[in-house]
Design a protein around this motif. Structure first.
Motif, PDB file in Angstrom:
ATOM      1  N   VAL A  49       0.962  -1.224  -0.084  1.00  0.00           N
ATOM      2  CA  VAL A  49       0.077   0.016  -0.173  1.00  0.00           C
ATOM      3  C   VAL A  49       0.858   1.125   0.005  1.00  0.00           C
ATOM      4  CG1 VAL A  49      -0.196  -0.042   2.516  1.00  0.00           C
ATOM      5  CG2 VAL A  49      -1.982   1.072   1.161  1.00  0.00           C
ATOM      6  N   HIS A  50       0.674   2.263  -0.769  1.00  0.00           N
ATOM      7  CA  HIS A  50       1.358   3.562  -1.060  1.00  0.00           C
ATOM      8  C   HIS A  50       0.635   4.691  -0.330  1.00  0.00           C
ATOM      9  CE1 HIS A  50       4.212   6.161  -2.681  1.00  0.00           C
ATOM     10  NE2 HIS A  50       3.226   6.845  -3.091  1.00  0.00           N
ATOM     11  N   LEU A  51       1.248   4.935   0.825  1.00  0.00           N
ATOM     12  CA  LEU A  51       0.713   5.969   1.613  1.00  0.00           C
ATOM     13  C   LEU A  51       1.462   7.335   1.529  1.00  0.00           C
ATOM     14  CD1 LEU A  51       1.028   3.881   5.196  1.00  0.00           C
ATOM     15  CD2 LEU A  51      -0.873   4.164   3.567  1.00  0.00           C
ATOM     16  N   ASN A  81       4.598  15.551   4.585  1.00  0.00           N
ATOM     17  CA  ASN A  81       4.449  15.819   3.126  1.00  0.00           C
ATOM     18  C   ASN A  81       5.375  14.885   2.343  1.00  0.00           C
ATOM     19  OD1 ASN A  81       2.610  17.936   3.456  1.00  0.00           O
ATOM     20  ND2 ASN A  81       4.588  19.104   4.378  1.00  0.00           N
ATOM     21  N   SER A  82       5.374  13.638   2.710  1.00  0.00           N
ATOM     22  CA  SER A  82       6.110  12.571   1.842  1.00  0.00           C
ATOM     23  C   SER A  82       5.390  11.264   1.655  1.00  0.00           C
ATOM     24  CB  SER A  82       7.515  12.064   2.668  1.00  0.00           C
ATOM     25  OG  SER A  82       7.039  11.591   3.936  1.00  0.00           O
ATOM     26  N   SER A  83       5.903  10.349   1.177  1.00  0.00           N
ATOM     27  CA  SER A  83       5.181   8.998   0.637  1.00  0.00           C
ATOM     28  C   SER A  83       5.948   8.042   1.086  1.00  0.00           C
ATOM     29  CB  SER A  83       4.933   8.927  -0.657  1.00  0.00           C
ATOM     30  OG  SER A  83       4.088   9.888  -1.163  1.00  0.00           O
ATOM     31  N   SER A  84       5.266   6.693   1.489  1.00  0.00           N
ATOM     32  CA  SER A  84       5.988   5.574   1.939  1.00  0.00           C
ATOM     33  C   SER A  84       5.232   4.244   1.540  1.00  0.00           C
ATOM     34  CB  SER A  84       6.387   5.638   3.181  1.00  0.00           C
ATOM     35  OG  SER A  84       6.944   4.339   4.132  1.00  0.00           O
ATOM     36  N   ASP A  85       5.936   3.373   1.161  1.00  0.00           N
ATOM     37  CA  ASP A  85       5.103   1.959   0.910  1.00  0.00           C
ATOM     38  C   ASP A  85       5.223   1.011   2.160  1.00  0.00           C
ATOM     39  OD1 ASP A  85       4.465   2.770  -1.610  1.00  0.00           O
ATOM     40  OD2 ASP A  85       6.327   1.602  -2.364  1.00  0.00           O
ATOM     41  N   GLU A  86       3.919   0.423   2.400  1.00  0.00           N
ATOM     42  CA  GLU A  86       4.032  -0.723   3.377  1.00  0.00           C
ATOM     43  C   GLU A  86       3.685  -1.955   2.872  1.00  0.00           C
ATOM     44  OE1 GLU A  86       4.198  -2.714   7.241  1.00  0.00           O
ATOM     45  OE2 GLU A  86       5.290  -0.872   6.517  1.00  0.00           O
TER      46      GLU A  86
END
Length: 162
Positions: free
Chosen positions: A72-74, A112-117
């Motif tokens: 999932v891209h958060l 203000n960034s993104s992360s994958d789990e």
């Protein structure tokens, strides 16, 4: 010399009468100045969104179960670093439940960034056509200011052309 003294006295008298009565002027007393009350800063809250999700077949496990990997891209859009505290998800194949899981990850998403789990789940059923799988997910989080929030979403049609 008398003439100079007489001219001087006449000049002083003339200057006092020239403009009429004069009022005594004093500087106004200083008034205390108060700065306007500071405008309170806008309340900032962390805000996570699930932008997209990817589902992959991770093969068969050692016990004969089928493993699937969900990514999932958060994205954090509120301007405050957030920490994911709980992820609950359910994978469905048609109307059958493949898996229901609760995960307590160690995941922080900077402001203000993104992360994958990435999460892996197991099921007794092998699904060859992942486009028939639906994944429902709820993510709970706490931001750096102590605010608690959650976001839910459902994704389907994995592998379908966009």
């Amino acid at each position: 010399m008398r003439w100079i003294l007489l001219i001087f006295v006449l000049a002083v008298i003339a200057s006092g009468c020239a403009g009429g009565p004069t009022a005594r002027t004093t500087a106004p007393a200083p008034t205390p100045t108060t700065a306007p009350a500071p405008t309170p800063a806008p309340a900032t809250r962390g805000n996570l969104t699930m932008v997209y999700m990817i589902l992959n077949d991770a093969g068969q496990g050692a016990r004969g179960d089928w493993r699937y990997q969900v990514t999932v891209h958060l994205s954090e859009t509120g301007g405050v670093t957030t920490t994911v505290t709980n992820i609950q998800f359910q994978a469905l194949f048609a109307s059958n439940i493949l898996a229901t899981e609760t995960v307590v990850p160690v995941l922080s998403v900077s402001a203000n960034s993104s992360s994958d789990e990435e999460l892996v789940f197991s099921a007794d059923t092998h699904v060859e056509d992942l486009s028939a799988v639906t994944v429902k997910m709820t993510i709970q989080f706490r931001d750096a200011n102590g605010n608690i929030g959650s976001v839910s979403n459902s994704f389907t049609c994995f592998g379908c052309p966009e």
